[in-house]
Enzyme design. Structure first.
Site, PDB file in Angstrom:
ATOM      1  N   ASP A 470      12.334-107.198  11.352  1.00 31.43           N
ATOM      2  CA  ASP A 470      13.683-107.740  11.489  1.00 31.43           C
ATOM      3  C   ASP A 470      14.160-108.035  10.078  1.00 31.43           C
ATOM      4  O   ASP A 470      13.386-107.884   9.121  1.00 31.43           O
ATOM      5  CB  ASP A 470      13.689-109.009  12.357  1.00 31.43           C
ATOM      6  CG  ASP A 470      14.998-109.140  13.148  1.00 31.43           C
ATOM      7  OD1 ASP A 470      16.077-109.030  12.514  1.00 31.43           O
ATOM      8  OD2 ASP A 470      14.934-109.321  14.375  1.00 31.43           O
ATOM      9  N   ASP A 497      15.567-103.770   6.937  1.00 34.67           N
ATOM     10  CA  ASP A 497      16.999-103.602   7.139  1.00 34.67           C
ATOM     11  C   ASP A 497      17.187-102.159   7.605  1.00 34.67           C
ATOM     12  O   ASP A 497      17.050-101.227   6.816  1.00 34.67           O
ATOM     13  CB  ASP A 497      17.718-103.860   5.803  1.00 34.67           C
ATOM     14  CG  ASP A 497      19.204-103.543   5.885  1.00 34.67           C
ATOM     15  OD1 ASP A 497      19.674-103.141   6.979  1.00 34.67           O
ATOM     16  OD2 ASP A 497      19.894-103.684   4.852  1.00 34.67           O
ATOM     17  N   VAL A 498      17.484-101.979   8.893  1.00 31.02           N
ATOM     18  CA  VAL A 498      17.511-100.616   9.454  1.00 31.02           C
ATOM     19  C   VAL A 498      18.635 -99.768   8.861  1.00 31.02           C
ATOM     20  O   VAL A 498      18.620 -98.541   9.000  1.00 31.02           O
ATOM     21  CB  VAL A 498      17.627-100.613  11.002  1.00 31.02           C
ATOM     22  CG1 VAL A 498      16.403-101.249  11.631  1.00 31.02           C
ATOM     23  CG2 VAL A 498      18.916-101.273  11.476  1.00 31.02           C
ATOM     24  N   TYR A 590      30.777-102.038  20.424  1.00 31.72           N
ATOM     25  CA  TYR A 590      29.392-102.038  20.895  1.00 31.72           C
ATOM     26  C   TYR A 590      29.132-100.825  21.791  1.00 31.72           C
ATOM     27  O   TYR A 590      28.193-100.060  21.583  1.00 31.72           O
ATOM     28  CB  TYR A 590      29.117-103.342  21.654  1.00 31.72           C
ATOM     29  CG  TYR A 590      27.681-103.481  22.104  1.00 31.72           C
ATOM     30  CD1 TYR A 590      26.671-103.698  21.173  1.00 31.72           C
ATOM     31  CD2 TYR A 590      27.337-103.403  23.461  1.00 31.72           C
ATOM     32  CE1 TYR A 590      25.348-103.828  21.576  1.00 31.72           C
ATOM     33  CE2 TYR A 590      26.014-103.532  23.875  1.00 31.72           C
ATOM     34  CZ  TYR A 590      25.026-103.744  22.933  1.00 31.72           C
ATOM     35  OH  TYR A 590      23.712-103.875  23.326  1.00 31.72           O
ATOM     36  N   LYS A 594      26.626 -97.850  20.670  1.00 24.65           N
ATOM     37  CA  LYS A 594      25.386 -97.727  21.437  1.00 24.65           C
ATOM     38  C   LYS A 594      25.337 -96.362  22.137  1.00 24.65           C
ATOM     39  O   LYS A 594      24.271 -95.767  22.297  1.00 24.65           O
ATOM     40  CB  LYS A 594      25.240 -98.864  22.460  1.00 24.65           C
ATOM     41  CG  LYS A 594      24.899-100.210  21.859  1.00 24.65           C
ATOM     42  CD  LYS A 594      23.565-100.251  21.132  1.00 24.65           C
ATOM     43  CE  LYS A 594      22.390-100.446  22.072  1.00 24.65           C
ATOM     44  NZ  LYS A 594      21.112-100.629  21.313  1.00 24.65           N
TER      45      LYS A 594
END
Ligand code: ZN
Length: 702
Positions: A470, A497-498, A590, A594
């Protein structure tokens, strides 16, 4: 080595344990822990101790009892229950037998325990029974092994320790060693200890302190002798630094781990994997770089009880000329095939007709030595691999000591190695702990959130090793601390950090450094944004896009590259959402981002199937919390949703419960179980979505 004996501390043990267990066992417990505190004396359940005492049974008969360490117990943490009580007068009479095989011996132990609930006692129990002293301590001290494991070891032992000790040649642990020890003692009863060649040290005394301090005294003499004789140093032309070794490890470990996995023939779970942990200390790297490294290190273990942990020999691999993954793969494949051929030839030389008492089922190496990269220690899980690593570290130290005094290392001879490796009594120590994901390594993104923590816990409960990732900070640290308390050594926290490819690459590297590779990637990190399209801020929208879409892409790319290199398939589970199928007004950023991540995962299922990688999605409806851990996403969007519907927190959770067919409240545990369904490969499924929503007809995937 200094004696750590303290009369005060000893009395504290007596105060704590004597009422229930008797003074003798209380002091036995104390002195056993003192031995256990020294890693150069005992490692991982090695060594054993005993005391002879009297107990009173229900009929008020006084019985002579031998309290001897139970097999596999760790001396450093032993409790009185860690010593099994046995009927001493019966055990002593077993000396009169000519022969006693392992099964009969263990049967005699089990039928002559004084408490039916106590555990199987040590393989060396009969030594403790046949030697008459009240207290007996046995360990495999480094410095003693550095003397016994040389061609003229017996003379070195006498020179170093003086004539206070008996020296006994190598005997197979069990009945034969016990008989030989008893005979040697009867012949010459005046000494304080006995050295067993290529095995270790035994001391005794009338008191716990006397026996313990005899060990310390003899070990100190051996240490001083070795220090006096250490006049040489290893000859090095190149010297690998730990940093260089780490970078080599990260490139090579996944290939090695993949090739160490054994094919099972099962269509859905085709690999039995290992966990691979590195030993990259400067001392290890120097040994592998040195001229004498190979001849010193590729030799049998220090003692027979190390065999089940590190096999009869380590595997040595010279790095290929071309430092690319193809060349490494070929080099390692060839080395492994040579290793098993050599093992087969060794087995042919020593196999005897008739049934074997036990079999060494997994014949792949447990210790792989690569100059310039380090030692790779393999096991079915981190515990087994960690034991192999600690034993390897001790083994290198002893072998290097022998080299420094100009000696030659001599381990057990081949026939003894073969015999010990195939003894059922040894193999039994490896049994147990067969959880479905025992040898798997998973990475979970967004692990500090409600769903992520639930998934991480679910995986750990099934035996998995889990890298919880995370953004750096308290949420991640506290999760890791909490999980590590319950699942020691199987959790590692990796800040991630993705949105950064560099951060994703660094995360894979740090997991590879910990466990050698990755088998399961759970893409769960995501952020939410509420607001109508008319008011949408494109900067905020892009933020959602970066985490939800690019973040997913980075993980999928990283996973694809890693799984291809490792060559044992893999799994990806994307935590999608019911919004992909049934978007909500005011939730455009969102739902749209997604949906894009969901579509990327479906593409990944098409692209990665040929590598045996399965990619699936779970689509939960609202999960508000996991225990005390609130969902970050709902902290963000909850207030807006509550306002829109005129509800409070409890009302909002009820609203979501009541809107599904089953009237179910969806929890993080439910999502974890859906992930586990895919991770444990119950069905041949990829590219599929499993809703976890209590039944929402308009969100059913189609
Ligand atoms: Zn032993």
């Amino acid at each position: 080595m200094k004696s750590r004996w303290s009369d005060q501390e000893a009395e504290r043990f007596v105060a704590r344990y004597a009422r229930r267990w008797g003074r003798d066992l209380a002091l036995r417990t104390y002195a056993s822990r003192l031995l256990g505190r020294e890693p150069s004396l005992v490692l991982h359940g090695g060594g054993n101790t005993s005391v002879k005492t009297q107990i009173t049974n229900l009929l008020q008969d006084r019985i002579s009892a031998l309290m001897v360490k139970a097999s596999g117990h760790d001396l450093a943490r032993i409790e009185p229950e860690g010593h099994t009580g046995l009927d001493l007068s019966h055990l002593v009479r077993l000396q009169n037998l000519e022969q006693l095989d392992d099964r009969q011996m263990v049967d005699e132990f089990m039928t002559h325990r004084l408490d039916p609930r106590s555990q199987v006692p040590s393989i060396e129990t009969l030594v403790h029974a046949f030697l008459p002293a009240k207290f007996i301590d046995h360990c495999h001290a480094d410095s003693i092994l550095a003397l016994t494991n040389q061609p003229h070891g017996a003379a070195l032992v006498q020179e170093a320790l003086g004539d206070g000790v008996l020296v006994l040649d190598y005997f197979e642990p069990g009945f034969s060693l016990a008989k030989a020890s008893a005979a040697a003692f009867r012949h010459d009863p005046g000494r304080t200890g006995m050295v067993w060649m290529r095995h270790g040290l035994v001391t005794w005394g009338q008191t716990a302190r006397e026996s313990y301090e005899a060990t310390i005294d003899l070990v100190s003499r051996a240490e001083a002798f070795l220090a006096r004789k250490a006049t040489r140093s290893l000859s090095l032309e190149v010297r690998t630094s730990p940093e260089a070794a780490r970078s080599g490890w990260n490139r090579v470990a996944p290939i090695l781990r993949g090739l160490l996995a054994r094919p099972t023939g099962h269509p859905d779970r085709p690999w039995e994997r290992v966990v691979l942990i590195p030993l990259l200390s400067q001392g290890t790297l120097d040994l592998l770089d040195s001229h004498e490294g190979r001849s010193l290190a590729v030799t049998p273990p220090l003692t027979a009880d190390h065999l089940i942990r590190i096999r009869n020999l380590p595997l040595w691999i010279e790095p290929p000329e071309n430092d690319d993954s193809h060349a490494w793969k070929e080099r390692i494949r060839k080395a492994l095939s040579d290793y098993s051929e050599e093992y087969e030839a060794f087995a042919q030389r020593h196999r005897r007709p008739g049934p074997e008492t036990g079999s060494a089922a997994d014949l792949s190496p447990r210790l792989i030595l690569i100059p310039g990269i380090g030692a790779a220690c393999a096991g079915r899980d981190v515990k087994a691999a960690g034991i192999a690593r600690d034993i390897a570290r001790q083994t290198f130290m002893v072998k290097a000591r022998i080299a420094r005094m100009g000696g030659t290392y001599q381990g057990l001879d081949e026939s003894h190695l073969y015999l010990m490796e195939h003894r059922g009594i040894q193999q039994a120590k490896l049994a147990g702990g067969e959880k479905p994901l025992r040898s798997h390594v998973a990475v979970v993104t967004g692990a500090a959130g409600a769903i992520g923590s639930g998934i991480s816990r679910g995986l750990l409960e099934e035996g998995c090793h889990v890298a919880v990732t995370d953004l750096p900070g308290d949420r991640l640290e506290s999760l890791a601390a909490e999980l590590n308390g319950r699942f020691p050594n199987r959790v590692t926290a990796v800040p991630l950090d993705v949105t950064s490819t560099r951060s994703v690459a660094a995360a894979f590297d740090s997991i590879i450094l910990e466990w050698g590779g990755v088998d399961l990637v759970v893409i769960n990190a995501g952020i939410a944004l509420t607001g109508s399209l008319a008011e949408m801020d494109s900067g905020e929208f892009r933020k959602s896009e970066r985490v939800n879409v690019e973040g997913t892409l980075h993980l999928l790319s990283g996973a694809a590259r890693h799984f291809r290199l490792q060559g044992t398939g893999g799994d990806v589970v994307l935590v999608s959402t019911k919004n992909v199928f049934a978007p909500g007004a005011g939730f455009g950023a969102y739902s749209a981002t997604k949906a894009a991540s969901h579509q990327l995962a479906r593409i990944a299922s098409l692209e990665l199937a040929e590598f045996g990688v399965r990619v699936n999605m779970v689509a939960p409806d609202a999960v508000f919390s996991d225990g005390a851990r609130r969902s970050g996403l709902w902290e963000q969007v909850g207030p807006d949703r509550m306002r829109a519907r005129g509800l409070d927190q409890e009302g909002l959770e009820e609203y979501y419960r009541k809107r599904n067919l089953l009237q179910a409240r969806v929890t993080a545990d439910h999502v974890a179980r859906a992930v586990l369904f895919f991770a444990s490969r119950q069905t041949p499924t990829t590219g599929a979505t499993l809703p976890v929503d209590g039944g929402l007809p308009d969100a059913t995937p189609r």
